[in-house]
Design a protein around this motif. Sequence first.
Motif, PDB file in Angstrom:
ATOM      1  N   PHE A  64      46.434  43.912  50.322  1.00 34.69           N
ATOM      2  CA  PHE A  64      47.167  42.743  49.838  1.00 34.69           C
ATOM      3  C   PHE A  64      47.123  42.691  48.313  1.00 34.69           C
ATOM      4  N   ASN A  65      45.944  42.897  47.755  1.00 36.67           N
ATOM      5  CA  ASN A  65      45.798  42.863  46.302  1.00 36.67           C
ATOM      6  C   ASN A  65      46.624  43.958  45.634  1.00 36.67           C
ATOM      7  N   ALA A  66      46.633  45.141  46.216  1.00 40.55           N
ATOM      8  CA  ALA A  66      47.435  46.235  45.667  1.00 40.55           C
ATOM      9  C   ALA A  66      48.922  45.883  45.713  1.00 40.55           C
ATOM     10  N   MET A  67      49.345  45.225  46.787  1.00 35.36           N
ATOM     11  CA  MET A  67      50.740  44.810  46.906  1.00 35.36           C
ATOM     12  C   MET A  67      51.100  43.826  45.786  1.00 35.36           C
ATOM     13  N   LEU A  68      50.221  42.870  45.526  1.00 34.67           N
ATOM     14  CA  LEU A  68      50.479  41.905  44.452  1.00 34.67           C
ATOM     15  C   LEU A  68      50.535  42.579  43.090  1.00 34.67           C
ATOM     16  N   ILE A  69      49.627  43.511  42.858  1.00 39.70           N
ATOM     17  CA  ILE A  69      49.619  44.231  41.582  1.00 39.70           C
ATOM     18  C   ILE A  69      50.905  45.029  41.419  1.00 39.70           C
ATOM     19  N   ASN A  70      51.314  45.716  42.471  1.00 35.09           N
ATOM     20  CA  ASN A  70      52.566  46.480  42.405  1.00 35.09           C
ATOM     21  C   ASN A  70      53.749  45.578  42.084  1.00 35.09           C
ATOM     22  N   ARG A  71      53.790  44.410  42.710  1.00 33.93           N
ATOM     23  CA  ARG A  71      54.884  43.467  42.452  1.00 33.93           C
ATOM     24  C   ARG A  71      54.845  42.985  40.998  1.00 33.93           C
TER      25      ARG A  71
END
Length: 139
Positions: free
Chosen positions: A50-57
Motif C-alpha cells: 500500500f505504501n509503495a502504491m502511494l509513493i508511486n502515485r
Amino acid sequence: MSVERRSKNRLQPEEFRQRWIADAAYYRARNRAFAAGGALEDWLEAEKEFNAMLINRYLANVAEDDDDMTIIGLQKLAQTMGLEESYKIHDKKILIHFLQKATGKDPCFQTGSASSTICDQHPDCLWRYECKKLMARWL
C-alpha cells in the motif's frame, strides 16, 4: 447524487488505508491456503505494498507536473501512509529515508556520490528517478 450524500459514503483516508491493507492481507492469506502463522507477515507485506502504491502515485504526480518534491507534500504522503510523526521532519532527505523504511527498503536516497550521475542503488528503488534527477542538477 448530492455531494453531501457522496461524502457520507466515502471512506476517510485512514479507513480506506485499513480496508485496503486488510483486503490485500486476506488475499495473501488465501494464496497461501490460510496456513497458520502467516497473518502478521501478510499484514506487513500488504502494508508495504500500500505504501509503495502511494509513493508511486505521489512521484507520478510530481513528474506529471514537472515539479519538485516539497517537504509539505512528502509530509502529507507520510501521513497518508500512517506515519504520524512525519510532520516533525523538515529535512527532505531524512523524510524520504523515513518513507523508504516504511516500504521495507534501505534508506538509500541521496547516499551515492554527488559527483556520479549513475545511481548505485537498487534498480527497483521507487525514488531512483528523483535521486538521479537531483544528482544531475548538482553537476
